[in-house]
Design a protein around this motif. Structure first.
Motif, PDB file in Angstrom:
ATOM      1  N   PHE A   1       0.682  -1.625   0.364  1.00  0.00           N
ATOM      2  CA  PHE A   1      -0.157   0.375  -0.694  1.00  0.00           C
ATOM      3  C   PHE A   1       0.978   1.130  -0.049  1.00  0.00           C
ATOM      4  O   PHE A   1       1.659   1.773   0.747  1.00  0.00           O
ATOM      5  N   LYS A   2       0.348   2.556  -0.410  1.00  0.00           N
ATOM      6  CA  LYS A   2       1.111   3.610  -0.887  1.00  0.00           C
ATOM      7  C   LYS A   2       0.159   4.783  -0.619  1.00  0.00           C
ATOM      8  O   LYS A   2      -0.945   5.031  -0.803  1.00  0.00           O
ATOM      9  N   ARG A   3       0.777   5.648   0.435  1.00  0.00           N
ATOM     10  CA  ARG A   3      -0.649   6.805   0.793  1.00  0.00           C
ATOM     11  C   ARG A   3      -0.313   7.429   0.259  1.00  0.00           C
ATOM     12  O   ARG A   3       1.043   7.808  -0.505  1.00  0.00           O
ATOM     13  N   VAL A   4      -1.176   8.042   0.232  1.00  0.00           N
ATOM     14  CA  VAL A   4      -1.896   9.539  -1.381  1.00  0.00           C
ATOM     15  C   VAL A   4      -2.483  10.425  -0.387  1.00  0.00           C
ATOM     16  O   VAL A   4      -3.016   9.798   0.323  1.00  0.00           O
ATOM     17  N   SER A   5      -2.007  11.674  -0.923  1.00  0.00           N
ATOM     18  CA  SER A   5      -3.405  12.676  -0.875  1.00  0.00           C
ATOM     19  C   SER A   5      -4.221  12.379  -2.090  1.00  0.00           C
ATOM     20  O   SER A   5      -4.402  12.410  -3.411  1.00  0.00           O
ATOM     21  N   THR A   6      -5.589  12.314  -1.398  1.00  0.00           N
ATOM     22  CA  THR A   6      -6.988  12.503  -2.208  1.00  0.00           C
ATOM     23  C   THR A   6      -7.357  13.041  -2.243  1.00  0.00           C
ATOM     24  O   THR A   6      -7.956  13.996  -1.340  1.00  0.00           O
ATOM     25  N   PHE A   7      -8.297  14.002  -2.994  1.00  0.00           N
ATOM     26  CA  PHE A   7      -8.883  15.338  -3.931  1.00  0.00           C
ATOM     27  C   PHE A   7     -10.319  15.028  -4.899  1.00  0.00           C
ATOM     28  O   PHE A   7      -9.556  14.192  -5.651  1.00  0.00           O
ATOM     29  N   ARG A   8     -11.583  14.726  -4.608  1.00  0.00           N
ATOM     30  CA  ARG A   8     -12.241  14.550  -5.477  1.00  0.00           C
ATOM     31  C   ARG A   8     -13.348  16.018  -5.905  1.00  0.00           C
ATOM     32  O   ARG A   8     -14.094  16.956  -4.738  1.00  0.00           O
ATOM     33  N   PHE A   9     -14.337  16.271  -6.676  1.00  0.00           N
ATOM     34  CA  PHE A   9     -14.461  17.619  -7.159  1.00  0.00           C
ATOM     35  C   PHE A   9     -15.598  16.987  -8.329  1.00  0.00           C
ATOM     36  O   PHE A   9     -15.226  15.826  -9.201  1.00  0.00           O
TER      37      PHE A   9
ATOM     38  N   HIS B   1      -4.506  12.654  -7.584  1.00  0.00           N
ATOM     39  CA  HIS B   1      -4.038  11.371  -6.221  1.00  0.00           C
ATOM     40  C   HIS B   1      -2.520  12.611  -6.200  1.00  0.00           C
ATOM     41  O   HIS B   1      -1.564  13.287  -7.871  1.00  0.00           O
ATOM     42  N   ALA B   2      -2.599  12.864  -5.400  1.00  0.00           N
ATOM     43  CA  ALA B   2      -0.816  13.860  -5.273  1.00  0.00           C
ATOM     44  C   ALA B   2      -0.222  13.600  -4.246  1.00  0.00           C
ATOM     45  O   ALA B   2      -0.629  12.282  -3.293  1.00  0.00           O
ATOM     46  N   ARG B   3       0.790  13.507  -4.069  1.00  0.00           N
ATOM     47  CA  ARG B   3       2.131  13.038  -3.038  1.00  0.00           C
ATOM     48  C   ARG B   3       2.200  13.212  -1.811  1.00  0.00           C
ATOM     49  O   ARG B   3       0.755  14.417  -1.347  1.00  0.00           O
ATOM     50  N   PHE B   4       1.671  12.195  -1.078  1.00  0.00           N
ATOM     51  CA  PHE B   4       1.699  11.788   0.817  1.00  0.00           C
ATOM     52  C   PHE B   4       1.779  13.289   1.352  1.00  0.00           C
ATOM     53  O   PHE B   4       1.051  13.738   1.887  1.00  0.00           O
ATOM     54  N   GLU B   5       3.089  14.197   0.869  1.00  0.00           N
ATOM     55  CA  GLU B   5       3.682  14.767   1.670  1.00  0.00           C
ATOM     56  C   GLU B   5       2.798  15.994   0.885  1.00  0.00           C
ATOM     57  O   GLU B   5       3.481  17.348   2.063  1.00  0.00           O
TER      58      GLU B   5
ATOM     59  N   LYS C   1     -15.270  18.367  -2.912  1.00  0.00           N
ATOM     60  CA  LYS C   1     -16.374  17.340  -2.101  1.00  0.00           C
ATOM     61  C   LYS C   1     -15.707  16.902  -1.146  1.00  0.00           C
ATOM     62  O   LYS C   1     -16.149  16.354  -0.451  1.00  0.00           O
ATOM     63  N   GLN C   2     -14.389  16.483  -1.465  1.00  0.00           N
ATOM     64  CA  GLN C   2     -13.828  15.798  -0.152  1.00  0.00           C
ATOM     65  C   GLN C   2     -12.405  15.457  -0.279  1.00  0.00           C
ATOM     66  O   GLN C   2     -11.900  16.024  -1.729  1.00  0.00           O
ATOM     67  N   ALA C   3     -11.921  15.695   1.189  1.00  0.00           N
ATOM     68  CA  ALA C   3     -10.114  16.503   0.377  1.00  0.00           C
ATOM     69  C   ALA C   3      -9.436  14.527   1.862  1.00  0.00           C
ATOM     70  O   ALA C   3      -9.809  15.207   3.102  1.00  0.00           O
ATOM     71  N   LYS C   4      -8.606  14.565   1.395  1.00  0.00           N
ATOM     72  CA  LYS C   4      -8.710  12.618   2.748  1.00  0.00           C
ATOM     73  C   LYS C   4      -6.715  12.114   1.678  1.00  0.00           C
ATOM     74  O   LYS C   4      -6.325  12.321   0.748  1.00  0.00           O
ATOM     75  N   LEU C   5      -6.592  11.190   2.840  1.00  0.00           N
ATOM     76  CA  LEU C   5      -5.228  11.136   2.732  1.00  0.00           C
ATOM     77  C   LEU C   5      -5.989   9.423   3.122  1.00  0.00           C
ATOM     78  O   LEU C   5      -6.644   9.251   3.144  1.00  0.00           O
ATOM     79  N   GLU C   6      -5.206   8.696   1.912  1.00  0.00           N
ATOM     80  CA  GLU C   6      -6.159   7.529   0.783  1.00  0.00           C
ATOM     81  C   GLU C   6      -4.351   6.623   1.057  1.00  0.00           C
ATOM     82  O   GLU C   6      -3.615   7.014   1.485  1.00  0.00           O
TER      83      GLU C   6
ATOM     84  N   TYR D   1      -9.034  -0.831   3.614  1.00  0.00           N
ATOM     85  CA  TYR D   1      -8.335  -1.090   2.215  1.00  0.00           C
ATOM     86  C   TYR D   1      -7.977  -2.100   2.703  1.00  0.00           C
ATOM     87  O   TYR D   1      -7.288  -3.027   3.045  1.00  0.00           O
ATOM     88  N   HIS D   2      -7.785  -2.816   0.824  1.00  0.00           N
ATOM     89  CA  HIS D   2      -7.210  -4.247   0.939  1.00  0.00           C
ATOM     90  C   HIS D   2      -6.980  -4.083  -0.828  1.00  0.00           C
ATOM     91  O   HIS D   2      -7.215  -2.571  -1.192  1.00  0.00           O
TER      92      HIS D   2
END
Length: 241
Positions: free
Chosen positions: A131-139, A176-180, A197-202, A236-237
């Motif tokens: 698993f890789k951590r990413v910054s996720t934004f939805r609109f 999807h953007a880099r985690f940092e 609509k949403q902003a979170k680390l996934e 997550y799976h």
């Protein structure tokens, strides 16, 4: 007639149950954000993001305000975050993010879910290669030119931009953007007037486990148990669809 009514009733109950769990999870995000940086979203980016996500799931404004007020009480205990990693049946990797005020309860529950569905818990960090951590934004895509946005957002940490369909069948643009680079990307999108609509680390899987339909049903039993637990923030799976 009777069966159709019961089916609609069951679907409605499941929607309300899912909504209640979402409200609980976001409420915890709000509490942690306030405990960390105060009750004002203007100066607390984590709280601002939590409120944004609350709106995305139609969490009532009075519940949001109540969560902020509770968190502002110095006597209210905070929450701790823990991550659990393991495998469901048939080699499917599972990563569970939790937020809890009772660690013993949470770890006991998570362990029991894995055990009862023939899965197994692993050591922390054992799934870092999956698993890789990413910054996720939805609109909403709207009139936005995604090709142009892709070029303009590279310096803000963009890794990919695409369109997916949500549960209501609506198109949603996903970044999807880099985690940092979570803060950098959020600021860049706001400056462009994009209403998120949403902003979170996934966490996204880097490899997938292929299973049969019958095996997928076994894995889903574990996923459902974890998703229904109020201490669980995200699951997550890497099961291939």
């Amino acid at each position: 007639m009777g069966r159709a009514f019961e089916f609609r009733k069951e679907r409605k109950f499941k929607r309300w149950t899912k909504m209640a769990v979402q409200f609980t999870r976001i409420g915890k995000d709000i509490v942690m954000a306030v405990k960390e940086n105060g009750p004002h979203p203007e100066t607390n980016s984590k709280l601002k993001t939590a409120i944004l996500n609350a709106k995305a799931v139609n969490m009532p404004k009075d519940r949001v305000e109540a969560a902020i007020k509770r968190a502002s009480d110095k006597d209210m205990a905070g929450y701790e975050e823990f991550v659990y990693e393991g495998y469901a049946p048939h080699g499917v990797a599972i990563l569970v993010e939790t937020t809890t005020d009772n660690t013993n309860r949470t770890v006991a529950n998570v362990r029991s879910y894995f055990t009862k569905t023939n899965g197994s818990l692993g050591k922390t960090g054992s799934l870092d290669f999956i698993f890789k951590r990413v910054s996720t934004f939805r609109f909403a895509p709207g009139e936005h030119d995604l090709d142009e946005l892709e070029f303009e957002l590279i310096d803000a940490g963009l890794e990919e931009i695409f369109v997916e369909e949500n549960e209501e069948g609506e198109e949603v643009a996903v970044i999807h953007a880099r985690f940092e680079d979570f803060g950098n990307m959020q600021k860049a999108l706001e400056e462009k007037g994009i209403e998120l609509k949403q902003a979170k680390l996934e966490r996204i899987p880097l490899s997938y486990a292929t299973v049969t339909e019958e095996q997928a049903a076994d894995v889903t039993k574990l996923l459902d148990k974890l998703e229904d637990d109020e201490d669980v923030q995200a699951v997550y799976h890497n099961m291939a669809e």
